[in-house]
Design a protein around this motif. Structure first.
Motif, PDB file in Angstrom:
ATOM      1  N   MET A 110      11.567  -0.145   2.569  1.00  0.00           N
ATOM      2  CA  MET A 110      12.404   0.948   3.073  1.00  0.00           C
ATOM      3  C   MET A 110      13.720   1.059   2.323  1.00  0.00           C
ATOM      4  SD  MET A 110      11.749   0.813   7.199  1.00  0.00           S
ATOM      5  CE  MET A 110      11.778  -0.966   7.375  1.00  0.00           C
ATOM      6  N   GLY A 111      13.897   0.249   1.270  1.00  0.00           N
ATOM      7  CA  GLY A 111      15.129   0.300   0.509  1.00  0.00           C
ATOM      8  C   GLY A 111      16.322  -0.255   1.256  1.00  0.00           C
ATOM      9  N   TRP A 153       7.590   7.582   6.333  1.00  0.00           N
ATOM     10  CA  TRP A 153       6.679   8.718   6.459  1.00  0.00           C
ATOM     11  C   TRP A 153       5.240   8.294   6.180  1.00  0.00           C
ATOM     12  CZ3 TRP A 153       7.948  12.512   9.237  1.00  0.00           C
ATOM     13  CH2 TRP A 153       9.235  13.061   9.235  1.00  0.00           C
ATOM     14  N   GLY A 154       5.053   7.324   5.251  1.00  0.00           N
ATOM     15  CA  GLY A 154       3.707   6.825   4.977  1.00  0.00           C
ATOM     16  C   GLY A 154       3.097   6.130   6.169  1.00  0.00           C
ATOM     17  N   ALA A 155       3.899   5.315   6.871  1.00  0.00           N
ATOM     18  CA  ALA A 155       3.406   4.635   8.070  1.00  0.00           C
ATOM     19  C   ALA A 155       3.001   5.651   9.135  1.00  0.00           C
ATOM     20  CB  ALA A 155       4.485   3.692   8.606  1.00  0.00           C
ATOM     21  N   CYS A 191       0.808  -1.222   0.000  1.00  0.00           N
ATOM     22  CA  CYS A 191       0.000   0.000   0.000  1.00  0.00           C
ATOM     23  C   CYS A 191       0.829   1.254   0.000  1.00  0.00           C
ATOM     24  CB  CYS A 191      -0.922   0.000   1.216  1.00  0.00           C
ATOM     25  SG  CYS A 191      -1.935   1.474   1.376  1.00  0.00           S
ATOM     26  N   HIS A 192       2.052   1.185   0.484  1.00  0.00           N
ATOM     27  CA  HIS A 192       2.835   2.399   0.647  1.00  0.00           C
ATOM     28  C   HIS A 192       3.565   2.808  -0.624  1.00  0.00           C
ATOM     29  CE1 HIS A 192       2.123   2.911   4.908  1.00  0.00           C
ATOM     30  NE2 HIS A 192       2.155   1.598   4.985  1.00  0.00           N
ATOM     31  N   GLY A 193       3.345   2.115  -1.710  1.00  0.00           N
ATOM     32  CA  GLY A 193       3.928   2.579  -2.959  1.00  0.00           C
ATOM     33  C   GLY A 193       5.345   2.104  -3.141  1.00  0.00           C
ATOM     34  N   SER A 194       6.028   2.675  -4.115  1.00  0.00           N
ATOM     35  CA  SER A 194       7.353   2.194  -4.491  1.00  0.00           C
ATOM     36  C   SER A 194       8.414   2.993  -3.786  1.00  0.00           C
ATOM     37  CB  SER A 194       7.534   2.319  -6.007  1.00  0.00           C
ATOM     38  OG  SER A 194       7.299   3.636  -6.407  1.00  0.00           O
ATOM     39  N   ALA A 195       8.915   2.429  -2.685  1.00  0.00           N
ATOM     40  CA  ALA A 195      10.082   3.015  -2.048  1.00  0.00           C
ATOM     41  C   ALA A 195      11.286   2.624  -2.885  1.00  0.00           C
ATOM     42  CB  ALA A 195      10.203   2.511  -0.624  1.00  0.00           C
ATOM     43  N   THR A 196      12.480   3.039  -2.431  1.00  0.00           N
ATOM     44  CA  THR A 196      13.683   2.721  -3.178  1.00  0.00           C
ATOM     45  C   THR A 196      13.772   1.224  -3.388  1.00  0.00           C
ATOM     46  OG1 THR A 196      14.753   4.586  -2.156  1.00  0.00           O
ATOM     47  CG2 THR A 196      16.165   2.956  -3.213  1.00  0.00           C
ATOM     48  N   ALA A 208       4.114   4.769  15.222  1.00  0.00           N
ATOM     49  CA  ALA A 208       4.708   5.991  14.671  1.00  0.00           C
ATOM     50  C   ALA A 208       6.104   6.221  15.227  1.00  0.00           C
ATOM     51  CB  ALA A 208       3.811   7.192  14.983  1.00  0.00           C
ATOM     52  N   GLY A 209       6.280   6.019  16.531  1.00  0.00           N
ATOM     53  CA  GLY A 209       7.594   6.213  17.131  1.00  0.00           C
ATOM     54  C   GLY A 209       8.617   5.220  16.645  1.00  0.00           C
TER      55      GLY A 209
END
Length: 478
Positions: free
Chosen positions: A249-250, A47-49, A13-18, A161-162
Motif C-alpha cells: 500500500m506504499g 482497489w485490487g483487494a 499478486c496485486h502488482g507493484s503498488a507505490t 472489502a469494507g
C-alpha cells in the motif's frame, strides 16, 4: 519478533503498488496503518483487494440464483409441484444461513482469508455435484452444501472489502460487492436462456461449478488477510504479514504491532457480545431489517421468472424478465454506493426501500405491455438490489474488529431465515389460489415495514462503529 518484511504470495499478486523510498521506509507504530486505510487515498492494492471480493460475489450471485433460472426445466424433468420447487429454491438459502451463522464467525478466530477460501471450495464442490444429481432430494441436499460455502464467502468478502476501503469509499466498496452479485446473477440468467435449450439445465450448474473452482486458485494468490484481524488476533507472523501489506500500500513499515484490541474469547462470546447493552438495540434492528429485506429480495429474484409465466408471458419472456431484474441490480447497488459517499447511508437506504415498495405494487399490472413489464422489472432490480447493498454496507460499521464478521454473519443468517421462508411460502400460497398480483402487493408491505424499522436506528449507530465489549481474558487475542 523480527521486523523483517516478508512478501507473501498473497501480497505479490496485486502488482507493484507505490514502492518504499529510503525516507519512507521508517518503522512506525501500528495505528498509522489503520489510519492510512481509513483516511488516506485509495491505493492500487486496496482497489485490487476489493476487486477480488467483487469477483467472489459475482460467482456467489451465479451460484445462488442458478436454481431460479433452471427451476422450470427441473420441474418439467422431475414433474414436481410449485411447493416442491419452492423447497428447492429455499434449499440453497438454508445452507447460506448455516454458513453465515456457523462458519463465518470462525473468520474472527482463524482469519477472514482461510475461511473464505475454504467456503469457496465447498461452493465449487456443491455446484459440480449438482450438475450430476439424479433426484430432487439429491439436488436439494447439494443446494444446502453449496449454500454453506456461499454463506461463508459472502460474510468474509464483504468484511474484507469494507476493511480495505477508506472511510469515504467504504459504502461504495461494499455496494460494489452487491453489484458483483447482480452481475453474476445476470450472467446466470443469460447462460440459462442460451444453454438449457441446447445442453439441458445441468450444464448451467456445471459452468458455475467450474468457474467457482477456478476462482479458488485466484483467491488463494490474490485475496489478502484482514489488517484488523492481524491486529486483534495476532496470529503467528502477524507483524511480518502487516509489513508486507503495508509495503504493497506504499506505507511505512511497522516496528511493532499496536496494543491489541479487546476481543471476545470465543465464538460463543462473540455472539453474546452482539446482544450486550451497547449493541443490543442496533443488533436487533439490523436482524429484523435483514429478515424482511432478504425475504422480499429472494421472493422477487427466485419467483419472478415463474410468476411472469403465470401472468401470461412465455417461458423465455419470464426468464428474460428475471434476468432484467439482475441487470437493474448492477446499477442499483453501484448507485447506492455513490450516493452514500455524498449523503447519509441510512437516508439513502430508506429512500430505496420506499421506492421499491411502490414499484412492486405496480409490477404485475404492467404485464399487459411486454415492454413496460421489462422496463419496470429492470427498475425494480435496481432498487431491490440497492436495498440489500445498503444493509451490507451499513452492518459492518456497527461492530468492532473483534466481532465484525460474527456481526455480519449473524445478520446474514437471520436474513437467510426470511429468504428461506419466502420462496417456500410463495409456492404454498400459489397452490392455495393466490395470484401473482397478491404476492407482489404483500411483499411491497414488507419493504415499507423495513423502512419503519431502520428509521428507529439511532444516527450514532447508523454510520459510526460501536466499540465491542471488552474481552474477559487479556490473552485471548493471540
Amino acid at each position: 519478533m523480527s521486523t523483517t518484511t516478508t512478501q507473501s504470495t498473497t501480497e505479490r499478486c496485486h502488482g507493484s503498488a507505490t514502492l518504499f523510498t529510503p525516507s519512507r521506509d521508517r518503522p512506525v507504530t501500528g495505528p498509522s496503518l489503520r489510519a492510512a486505510l481509513d483516511e488516506g487515498p485509495m491505493s492500487r492494492f486496496q482497489w485490487g483487494a476489493i476487486a477480488v471480493c467483487v469477483l467472489l460475489n459475482m460467482l456467489d450471485g451465479f451460484d445462488v440464483l442458478v436454481m431460479a433460472f433452471t427451476g422450470r426445466a427441473v420441474s418439467a424433468e422431475w414433474e414436481i409441484s410449485s411447493s416442491e420447487l419452492g423447497l428447492l429454491l429455499s434449499a440453497g438459502l438454508v445452507g447460506m444461513a448455516l454458513g453465515a451463522l456457523c462458519v463465518a464467525p470462525w473468520a474472527d478466530r482463524i482469519g477472514r482469508r482461510p475461511v473464505t477460501l475454504g467456503c469457496l471450495a465447498v461452493a465449487a464442490i456443491g455446484m459440480l455435484l449438482s450438475s450430476v444429481s439424479q433426484s430432487p432430494v439429491q439436488l436439494g441436499a447439494l443446494r444446502v452444501l453449496t449454500g454453506v460455502g456461499i454463506g461463508g464467502v459472502l460474510a468474509g468478502s464483504n468484511v474484507i472489502a469494507g476493511e480495505y476501503a477508506s472511510r469515504r469509499w467504504r459504502g461504495l466498496a461494499v455496494s460494489l460487492n452487491s453489484t458483483g452479485y447482480a452481475v453474476g446473477a445476470t450472467v446466470g440468467g443469460l447462460l440459462a436462456v442460451g444453454m438449457i435449450g441446447q445442453f439441458g439445465w445441468r450444464s448451467v450448474f456445471l459452468s458455475g461449478g467450474l468457474a467457482t473452482a477456478v476462482a479458488v486458485s485466484l483467491a488463494y494468490f490474490c485475496l489478502p488477510e484482514s489488517v484488523d484481524f492481524l491486529v486483534s488476533r495476532r496470529p503467528k507472523g502477524a507483524l511480518e504479514r502487516m509489513n508486507a501489506l503495508a509495503r504493497r500500500m506504499g506505507q511505512p513499515a511497522l516496528d511493532r504491532l499496536p496494543a491489541p484490541t479487546a476481543t471476545p474469547s470465543g465464538v460463543g462470546a462473540g455472539f453474546r457480545a452482539l446482544l450486550s447493552p451497547a449493541l443490543r438495540r442496533p443488533t436487533l434492528l439490523l436482524w429484523s431489517a435483514f429478515f424482511l429485506v432478504m425475504a422480499g429480495f429472494y421472493f422477487v429474484t427466485s419467483w419472478t421468472p415463474t410468476l411472469l409465466f403465470e401472468a401470461g408471458l412465455s417461458s423465455t419472456q419470464g426468464l428474460t424478465g428475471g434476468t432484467l431484474l439482475n441487470v437493474g441490480g448492477i446499477f442499483g447497488a453501484a448507485a447506492l454506493g455513490a450516493l452514500a459517499a455524498r449523503f447519509a447511508l441510512r437516508s439513502v437506504l430508506l429512500a430505496y426501500l420506499i421506492v421499491t415498495a411502490g414499484l412492486l405494487a405496480a409490477f404485475i399490472a404492467a404485464t399487459s405491455s411486454l415492454s413496460a413489464a421489462f422496463v419496470l422489472g429492470a427498475v425494480i432490480g435496481l432498487f431491490v438490489n440497492g436495498c440489500v447493498a445498503g444493509l451490507y454496507a451499513l452492518t459492518p460499521l456497527v461492530y468492532g474488529a473483534g466481532i465484525r464478521t460474527t456481526g455480519v454473519g449473524s445478520a446474514l443468517a437471520i436474513g437467510r431465515v426470511g429468504a428461506i421462508l419466502a420462496p417456500a411460502i410463495a409456492g404454498s400460497l400459489l397452490d392455495g389460489g393466490w395470484t401473482p398480483q397478491n404476492l407482489y402487493l404483500a411483499v411491497s408491505v414488507v419493504f415499507v415495514a423495513t423502512a419503519a424499522l431502520l428509521a428507529l436506528l439511532r444516527p450514532a449507530t447508523a454510520g459510526q462503529p460501536v466499540p465491542a465489549p471488552a474481552a474477559p481474558a487479556a490473552g485471548s487475542a493471540h
